[in-house]
Structure formats: structure tokens, C-alpha cells
Design a protein around this motif. Structure first.
Motif, PDB file in Angstrom:
ATOM      1  N   SER A   1       0.852  -1.182   0.000  1.00  0.00           N
ATOM      2  CA  SER A   1       0.000   0.000   0.000  1.00  0.00           C
ATOM      3  C   SER A   1       0.887   1.231   0.000  1.00  0.00           C
ATOM      4  O   SER A   1       1.854   1.306   0.765  1.00  0.00           O
ATOM      5  CB  SER A   1      -0.905  -0.002   1.237  1.00  0.00           C
ATOM      6  OG  SER A   1      -1.773   1.115   1.214  1.00  0.00           O
ATOM      7  N   PHE A   2       0.565   2.207  -0.857  1.00  0.00           N
ATOM      8  CA  PHE A   2       1.421   3.360  -1.036  1.00  0.00           C
ATOM      9  C   PHE A   2       0.603   4.645  -0.874  1.00  0.00           C
ATOM     10  O   PHE A   2      -0.318   4.909  -1.647  1.00  0.00           O
ATOM     11  CB  PHE A   2       2.093   3.300  -2.396  1.00  0.00           C
ATOM     12  CG  PHE A   2       2.750   1.962  -2.614  1.00  0.00           C
ATOM     13  CD1 PHE A   2       3.931   1.647  -1.977  1.00  0.00           C
ATOM     14  CD2 PHE A   2       2.146   0.998  -3.399  1.00  0.00           C
ATOM     15  CE1 PHE A   2       4.523   0.409  -2.143  1.00  0.00           C
ATOM     16  CE2 PHE A   2       2.727  -0.237  -3.578  1.00  0.00           C
ATOM     17  CZ  PHE A   2       3.923  -0.536  -2.936  1.00  0.00           C
ATOM     18  N   PRO A   3       0.910   5.443   0.150  1.00  0.00           N
ATOM     19  CA  PRO A   3       0.101   6.615   0.476  1.00  0.00           C
ATOM     20  C   PRO A   3       0.338   7.793  -0.462  1.00  0.00           C
ATOM     21  O   PRO A   3       1.433   7.975  -1.000  1.00  0.00           O
ATOM     22  CB  PRO A   3       0.558   6.941   1.896  1.00  0.00           C
ATOM     23  CG  PRO A   3       1.969   6.457   1.963  1.00  0.00           C
ATOM     24  CD  PRO A   3       2.003   5.225   1.118  1.00  0.00           C
ATOM     25  N   HIS A   4      -0.697   8.587  -0.641  1.00  0.00           N
ATOM     26  CA  HIS A   4      -0.659   9.841  -1.381  1.00  0.00           C
ATOM     27  C   HIS A   4      -1.169  10.958  -0.459  1.00  0.00           C
ATOM     28  O   HIS A   4      -1.806  10.687   0.555  1.00  0.00           O
ATOM     29  CB  HIS A   4      -1.526   9.768  -2.634  1.00  0.00           C
ATOM     30  CG  HIS A   4      -1.029   8.837  -3.688  1.00  0.00           C
ATOM     31  ND1 HIS A   4      -0.907   7.474  -3.496  1.00  0.00           N
ATOM     32  CD2 HIS A   4      -0.615   9.070  -4.971  1.00  0.00           C
ATOM     33  CE1 HIS A   4      -0.455   6.911  -4.614  1.00  0.00           C
ATOM     34  NE2 HIS A   4      -0.273   7.850  -5.518  1.00  0.00           N
ATOM     35  N   GLU A   5      -0.936  12.189  -0.865  1.00  0.00           N
ATOM     36  CA  GLU A   5      -1.395  13.322  -0.072  1.00  0.00           C
ATOM     37  C   GLU A   5      -2.866  13.619  -0.290  1.00  0.00           C
ATOM     38  O   GLU A   5      -3.519  14.223   0.562  1.00  0.00           O
ATOM     39  CB  GLU A   5      -0.557  14.555  -0.418  1.00  0.00           C
ATOM     40  CG  GLU A   5       0.923  14.416  -0.051  1.00  0.00           C
ATOM     41  CD  GLU A   5       1.736  15.598  -0.529  1.00  0.00           C
ATOM     42  OE1 GLU A   5       1.143  16.531  -1.112  1.00  0.00           O
ATOM     43  OE2 GLU A   5       2.962  15.596  -0.315  1.00  0.00           O
ATOM     44  N   THR A   6      -3.406  13.219  -1.438  1.00  0.00           N
ATOM     45  CA  THR A   6      -4.809  13.473  -1.765  1.00  0.00           C
ATOM     46  C   THR A   6      -5.428  12.202  -2.335  1.00  0.00           C
ATOM     47  O   THR A   6      -4.757  11.194  -2.531  1.00  0.00           O
ATOM     48  CB  THR A   6      -4.935  14.612  -2.800  1.00  0.00           C
ATOM     49  OG1 THR A   6      -4.240  14.239  -3.993  1.00  0.00           O
ATOM     50  CG2 THR A   6      -4.332  15.910  -2.251  1.00  0.00           C
TER      51      THR A   6
ATOM     52  N   ASP B   1      -5.291  16.528  -6.892  1.00  0.00           N
ATOM     53  CA  ASP B   1      -4.591  17.811  -6.949  1.00  0.00           C
ATOM     54  C   ASP B   1      -3.905  18.043  -8.293  1.00  0.00           C
ATOM     55  O   ASP B   1      -3.087  18.959  -8.434  1.00  0.00           O
ATOM     56  CB  ASP B   1      -3.596  17.955  -5.800  1.00  0.00           C
ATOM     57  CG  ASP B   1      -2.449  16.944  -5.848  1.00  0.00           C
ATOM     58  OD1 ASP B   1      -2.410  16.146  -6.816  1.00  0.00           O
ATOM     59  OD2 ASP B   1      -1.626  16.948  -4.931  1.00  0.00           O
ATOM     60  N   GLY B   2      -4.227  17.218  -9.290  1.00  0.00           N
ATOM     61  CA  GLY B   2      -3.746  17.442 -10.643  1.00  0.00           C
ATOM     62  C   GLY B   2      -2.351  16.947 -10.930  1.00  0.00           C
ATOM     63  O   GLY B   2      -1.745  17.333 -11.940  1.00  0.00           O
ATOM     64  N   ARG B   3      -1.825  16.039 -10.105  1.00  0.00           N
ATOM     65  CA  ARG B   3      -0.473  15.534 -10.317  1.00  0.00           C
ATOM     66  C   ARG B   3      -0.482  14.057 -10.715  1.00  0.00           C
ATOM     67  O   ARG B   3      -1.375  13.303 -10.331  1.00  0.00           O
ATOM     68  CB  ARG B   3       0.382  15.721  -9.061  1.00  0.00           C
ATOM     69  CG  ARG B   3       0.667  17.174  -8.736  1.00  0.00           C
ATOM     70  CD  ARG B   3       1.645  17.307  -7.577  1.00  0.00           C
ATOM     71  NE  ARG B   3       1.063  16.861  -6.316  1.00  0.00           N
ATOM     72  CZ  ARG B   3       1.764  16.730  -5.187  1.00  0.00           C
ATOM     73  NH1 ARG B   3       3.063  16.990  -5.170  1.00  0.00           N
ATOM     74  NH2 ARG B   3       1.164  16.333  -4.086  1.00  0.00           N
ATOM     75  N   ILE B   4       0.536  13.662 -11.482  1.00  0.00           N
ATOM     76  CA  ILE B   4       0.761  12.274 -11.863  1.00  0.00           C
ATOM     77  C   ILE B   4       2.017  11.789 -11.143  1.00  0.00           C
ATOM     78  O   ILE B   4       3.056  12.450 -11.173  1.00  0.00           O
ATOM     79  CB  ILE B   4       0.957  12.136 -13.383  1.00  0.00           C
ATOM     80  CG1 ILE B   4      -0.309  12.566 -14.139  1.00  0.00           C
ATOM     81  CG2 ILE B   4       1.325  10.699 -13.757  1.00  0.00           C
ATOM     82  CD1 ILE B   4      -0.114  12.662 -15.642  1.00  0.00           C
ATOM     83  N   PHE B   5       1.898  10.641 -10.494  1.00  0.00           N
ATOM     84  CA  PHE B   5       3.017  10.047  -9.781  1.00  0.00           C
ATOM     85  C   PHE B   5       3.447   8.772 -10.508  1.00  0.00           C
ATOM     86  O   PHE B   5       2.597   7.940 -10.847  1.00  0.00           O
ATOM     87  CB  PHE B   5       2.630   9.704  -8.339  1.00  0.00           C
ATOM     88  CG  PHE B   5       2.307  10.907  -7.492  1.00  0.00           C
ATOM     89  CD1 PHE B   5       3.253  11.441  -6.629  1.00  0.00           C
ATOM     90  CD2 PHE B   5       1.060  11.513  -7.563  1.00  0.00           C
ATOM     91  CE1 PHE B   5       2.970  12.544  -5.848  1.00  0.00           C
ATOM     92  CE2 PHE B   5       0.766  12.631  -6.794  1.00  0.00           C
ATOM     93  CZ  PHE B   5       1.722  13.146  -5.927  1.00  0.00           C
TER      94      PHE B   5
ATOM     95  N   GLU C   1      -4.660  21.633 -13.957  1.00  0.00           N
ATOM     96  CA  GLU C   1      -5.173  22.600 -12.988  1.00  0.00           C
ATOM     97  C   GLU C   1      -6.125  21.960 -11.989  1.00  0.00           C
ATOM     98  O   GLU C   1      -6.290  22.469 -10.870  1.00  0.00           O
ATOM     99  CB  GLU C   1      -5.878  23.736 -13.730  1.00  0.00           C
ATOM    100  CG  GLU C   1      -4.951  24.535 -14.643  1.00  0.00           C
ATOM    101  CD  GLU C   1      -5.697  25.594 -15.408  1.00  0.00           C
ATOM    102  OE1 GLU C   1      -6.682  26.137 -14.875  1.00  0.00           O
ATOM    103  OE2 GLU C   1      -5.299  25.889 -16.555  1.00  0.00           O
ATOM    104  N   TYR C   2      -6.757  20.869 -12.394  1.00  0.00           N
ATOM    105  CA  TYR C   2      -7.721  20.196 -11.508  1.00  0.00           C
ATOM    106  C   TYR C   2      -7.462  18.688 -11.525  1.00  0.00           C
ATOM    107  O   TYR C   2      -6.492  18.211 -12.095  1.00  0.00           O
ATOM    108  CB  TYR C   2      -9.158  20.518 -11.929  1.00  0.00           C
ATOM    109  CG  TYR C   2      -9.489  21.984 -11.876  1.00  0.00           C
ATOM    110  CD1 TYR C   2      -9.535  22.664 -10.654  1.00  0.00           C
ATOM    111  CD2 TYR C   2      -9.719  22.717 -13.038  1.00  0.00           C
ATOM    112  CE1 TYR C   2      -9.826  24.021 -10.600  1.00  0.00           C
ATOM    113  CE2 TYR C   2     -10.006  24.069 -12.997  1.00  0.00           C
ATOM    114  CZ  TYR C   2     -10.055  24.722 -11.776  1.00  0.00           C
ATOM    115  OH  TYR C   2     -10.329  26.071 -11.720  1.00  0.00           O
TER     116      TYR C   2
END
Length: 294
Positions: A172-177, A198-202, A220-221
Motif C-alpha cells: 500500500s502506497f500513500p498519497h497526499e490526496t 490535486d492534478g499531479r501524476i506520480f 489545474e484540476y
């Protein structure tokens, strides 16, 4: 690169949620859509359809997922209506995918009831339910390299990896959103990408996973869907609530190309597995756009 829209298709009063190219015919595209922005369906469905997947064995069969917790099996050679319907979740089924390897004929579904399930359509039975997520599951997808492995993402801000022989997640890998979508690289066995609100790709390496390999920012979204190219290593595309479709390469920190083909949320996206450099997307403006030479 040129922004070339070669075709557009209207879904009329229906809003597009996802698109999928046929693995058998290069010019066949299926679109799951809903009325009233997902609140209602039509005909045989009182709820909206949120996802669609083609059979990997039979060219005329598709599976859709529905807001009433069901999945439907369609056979275009038999009827314009579903030939079977199974109620396997308690809330909206937001993702459905047929295993891409013929060694395993399972269907994978992800639901707002916080579960991921595998289903065998040929014996009409639930195989297993996976219940590690603490919030609604937005998407689950099979690894194209290992037919017993899948990933899932959720409102609980995690990406989870699974082996179908175990009922609990392997990692399991956590994200901020919240994480709305994920996809496996078609070229690199251990690479997976996630898209967040939050519009980001990890980009992640599943062998390490302590930190992302890199982060692509620019939307942006929220990112609603992302896909890796089946032809070019490191190339991927994403669609967003910011009305855009964007193309990236993980060696470049910014988008290579930004397409403005829609006037509403862009929800669905797929690369054509039979035709290099062709992509289709769909949006809440009731349009499907096909791009070539991207």
C-alpha cells in the motif's frame, strides 16, 4: 507534434465517462455514458454507465459497469441490449476490466462500496472480494505483465497492489490526496502511474515504492484518467476536470502537448492498441474526440 482531431462523435444527451478501443478491430470504440452527469441512465438502466471493457476472447462481447452496483455483458452479434446482468456490488461500480491474458478470464471491478471483486463470466460466479480499502475505490486494473496481479486506487489516498491468491493487499502506497486513476506501463514490468485530485501524476517503481520516481505536474484540476502508450516507452496521456487532454514523457517534467478538444470535464481516455499514435477521449460535453499523429 501536431494537435490533429481526425474525428468527433456525439453521444447526444449522454455524457461520456470512459472509452475503450477493441483489441480485435482497430476502428471500433466503445463508450460508457450517462444522462444527467451520472445520475441516470436510459433504456435498461436507471443508473449511469461508468466504464466499459472489451472481451479479450470474443470480438463482439463487452462488459459495462453501472451506478446500481451491477455489471452487464453485451454481445453485439446477438442483441443491441445486454444479454446478462449481475448485481455484484452494493454501490456504484466505477471501474471494470477484463484480464488481458487469456490464461485468466476473470473480470475485475472496483466500487464505491470500498471493495474490488473478481468475477468469472463463464461460470457466472464471484471469485473473490478484496476489502482492504477504507473508502470508495475509483479504479482497479490488471498488470499487463503478470496475470495474477492488479492495482487499485481509492478515496482513502492509497494505491494498493494485489495478488489474486491473497485477500489482503501485498503493498500500500500513500498519497497526499485522493487517487482517482492508475495504469501500468506496457513496456516496463514494474512501473505504474497514479493520478490524483490535486492534478499531479506520480510514477512508481513497484520494487521500491518508498517514494515516487518522479511527479508530473501541470493539470489545474483533478486527473480523471491516465494511460500509458502501448507503443512508446515512457509515454503516457491524461485527462482532467480542467477540460484538457495532455501527453507526457517521464523524462520531461512538463506536458509535451496539451489538447483543448472539449468544453467540459474530460473523463475517459484510451490509446488504440492497433494503430500507432491514435488516441480517443470522451467528456461531459457529449463528444468523443479521436486524435492522430500525436
Amino acid at each position: 507534434m501536431n494537435n490533429v482531431i481526425t474525428s468527433t462523435f456525439s453521444t447526444g444527451e449522454f455524457h461520456g465517462y470512459n472509452v475503450k478501443y477493441s483489441p480485435f478491430r482497430k476502428n471500433f470504440i466503445a463508450c460508457a455514458s450517462s444522462q444527467n452527469y451520472g445520475i441516470a441512465g436510459a433504456g435498461h438502466h436507471t443508473d449511469g454507465l461508468f466504464d466499459v471493457t472489451w472481451s479479450e476472447l470474443l470480438p463482439d462481447q463487452l462488459i459495462t459497469s453501472c451506478g446500481d452496483g451491477s455489471i452487464q455483458i453485451w454481445d453485439l452479434s446477438v442483441s443491441p441490449n445486454p444479454i446478462r446482468k449481475y448485481h455484484i456490488h452494493n454501490e456504484e461500480v466505477y471501474s471494470v476490466e477484463w484480464n488481458p491474458r487469456n490464461a485468466l478470464t476473470y473480470i475485475l471491478s472496483a466500487s464505491w462500496d470500498k471493495t474490488v471483486k473478481t468475477w468469472d463470466p463463464f461460470v457466472e460466479r464471484l471469485v473473490c472480494s478484496y476489502v482492504d480499502h477504507m473508502d470508495q475505490v475509483y479504479e482497479a486494473c490488471w498488470s499487463p505483465h503478470c496475470f495474477q496481479t492488479f492495482s487499485s486506487v481509492s478515496g482513502d489516498r492509497t494505491l494498493k497492489l494485489w495478488d489474486i491468491r491473497q485477500r489482503r493487499a501485498c503493498a500500500s502506497f500513500p498519497h497526499e490526496t485522493e487517487v482517482l486513476c492508475c495504469d501500468w506501463s506496457k513496456s516496463d514490468t514494474d512501473i505504474i502511474a497514479t493520478g490524483t485530485t490535486d492534478g499531479r501524476i506520480f510514477e512508481w517503481d513497484t520494487r521500491k515504492m518508498l517514494d515516487p520516481l518522479f511527479i508530473l505536474a501541470g493539470h489545474e484540476y483533478a486527473i480523471r484518467q491516465l494511460k500509458f502508450s502501448p507503443f512508446e516507452r515512457g509515454r503516457l496521456a491524461s485527462v482532467s476536470y480542467d477540460f484538457t487532454t495532455r501527453f507526457w514523457n517521464w523524462n520531461v517534467p512538463h506536458a509535451l502537448q496539451i489538447l483543448h478538444g472539449h468544453s467540459e470535464f474530460v473523463y475517459g481516455l484510451d490509446f488504440n492498441p492497433k494503430k500507432r499514435n491514435e488516441v480517443c477521449d470522451c467528456a461531459w460535453d457529449s463528444l468523443l474526440c479521436v486524435y492522430n499523429d500525436i
